[in-house]
Design an enzyme around this catalytic site. Structure first.
Site, PDB file in Angstrom:
ATOM      1  N   GLY A   1     -42.868 -20.207 -24.196  1.00  0.00           N
ATOM      2  CA  GLY A   1     -42.413 -18.924 -24.729  1.00  0.00           C
ATOM      3  C   GLY A   1     -40.923 -18.552 -24.665  1.00  0.00           C
TER       4      GLY A   1
ATOM      5  CG  ASP B   1     -42.709 -29.092 -23.660  1.00  0.00           C
ATOM      6  OD1 ASP B   1     -43.800 -29.639 -23.206  1.00  0.00           O
ATOM      7  OD2 ASP B   1     -42.351 -27.944 -23.323  1.00  0.00           O
TER       8      ASP B   1
ATOM      9  CE  LYS C   1     -46.134 -25.700 -26.638  1.00  0.00           C
ATOM     10  NZ  LYS C   1     -46.271 -25.136 -25.232  1.00  0.00           N
TER      11      LYS C   1
ATOM     12  CB  CYS D   1     -54.847 -18.993 -19.430  1.00  0.00           C
ATOM     13  SG  CYS D   1     -55.270 -17.307 -20.592  1.00  0.00           S
TER      14      CYS D   1
END
Length: 338
Positions: free
Chosen positions: A119, A140, A163, A279
């Site tokens: 994010g 990543d 990603k 989460c």
């Protein structure tokens, strides 16, 4: 080609120096040259294999994307300040004409490593790309999920993609002048830590020098500590960005080895353990605030304007920003060379 040249058959060795002596000394000689050349070849083969994988991934992306293919703008040799609708740099270069930044075009000389394209990291990557940073290394090990759609620029049809590759695909279309290098790996894994160090040590545009900044945008302490260790070993500044589990606070911290405090000074250290059915919360607005603060601080540090923040905290509930300096832990030794 290897950096060391093989000794010519007819080349005379200095008096008193036989080939075997020079080889054992590790300075010059056929054995040493062959060893160096073999190592270089292995590195080149590894880079080519990675490039082939990247090309295959891009082909897969294009073949699975619906709709017309997007148009990419042409590369631009220089950053122009000309105010025309076709110049993507005119508003950036206005910072120079207005006296905010002395030489904004220098942004192309810098390279940064972004670890974590979630994010916060994905927005930092986009912002720095739009600002024209010369080179971005992306790290990543995760793939895109539909659960990411609330805070990242990825699209639903990209679910399952790496990603790193999706970020490179998107950002390279925004600014083809920026060089991208992707690494799909978990930097917290012991076997990958040497790879992280090697990539950062040769991450500059010339592939001989380290990156200018390591940017951490991860949600686990082990990865943050791995980056701090590489930062100390290579003497490369490390900027850490963290959002709390409840998405109501976050901070950025600039760590300069031996000059400032380290992660021990970070307000947010631990995150909740990941387990089935549970989460952490996330808000695109909080992530965007922290990402914007980090990208702005990166530009200030690299281009030398404004006041660089060493620890800047944000509270989304009270709308409060706090900034302070951090200092080295006296239990740590001085940086190498001091």
């Amino acid at each position: 080609r290897g950096k060391a040249s093989i000794v010519n058959a007819g080349q005379q060795l200095p008096p008193g120096k036989r080939g075997s002596d020079m080889d054992s000394g590790g300075a010059v000689g056929p054995a040493h040259d062959i060893k160096v050349t073999t190592s270089d070849l292995r590195n080149q083969v590894g880079r080519i294999q990675n490039q082939v994988k990247e090309i295959q991934e891009v082909v897969r992306m294009y073949s699975s994307t619906t709709g017309p293919r997007r148009v990419r703008r042409q590369k631009m040799e220089v950053m122009s300040s000309e105010v025309v609708d076709t110049n993507p740099y005119s508003r950036l270069m206005a910072l120079k004409t207005m006296g905010v930044v002395k030489n904004y075009e220098r942004v192309r000389d810098f390279s940064v490593a972004i670890v974590g394209i979630g994010g916060v990291g994905v927005q930092v990557c986009e912002m720095l790309t739009r600002c024209g940073v010369g080179k971005v290394l992306i790290f990543d090990h995760d793939t895109i999920e539909l659960a990411n759609m609330n805070r990242m620029f990825y699209r639903p049809e990209q679910a399952g993609w790496n990603k790193t590759m999706a970020a490179r695909h998107y950002c390279s279309e925004l600014c083809p002048d920026t060089v991208f290098e992707v690494h799909n790996m978990d930097i917290a894994a012991d076997e990958n830590r040497p790879k992280l160090k090697d990539a950062i040590a040769a991450g500059a545009l010339d592939r001989k020098s380290p990156v200018n900044l390591i940017l951490g945008c991860v949600d686990n302490l082990a990865a943050r500590q791995a980056m701090e260790a590489v930062s100390e070993e290579l003497q490369v500044p490390f900027m850490d960005a963290v959002v709390a589990d409840d998405a109501m606070s976050g901070h950025i911290q600039l760590i300069i080895p031996g000059r400032t405090g380290g992660l021990e000074a970070a307000p947010i250290k631990q995150h909740m353990d990941k387990r089935p059915g549970v989460c952490a919360a996330s808000l695109p607005s909080t992530d965007a605030v922290i990402a914007g603060l980090m990208a702005q601080n990166v530009l200030k540090y690299l281009l030398g304007f404004g006041e660089v923040a060493f620890l800047l905290s944000y509270n989304a509930v009270t709308n409060d920003f706090q900034t302070r300096m951090t200092y080295p832990d006296p239990r740590k030794g001085p940086p190498p060379g001091d």
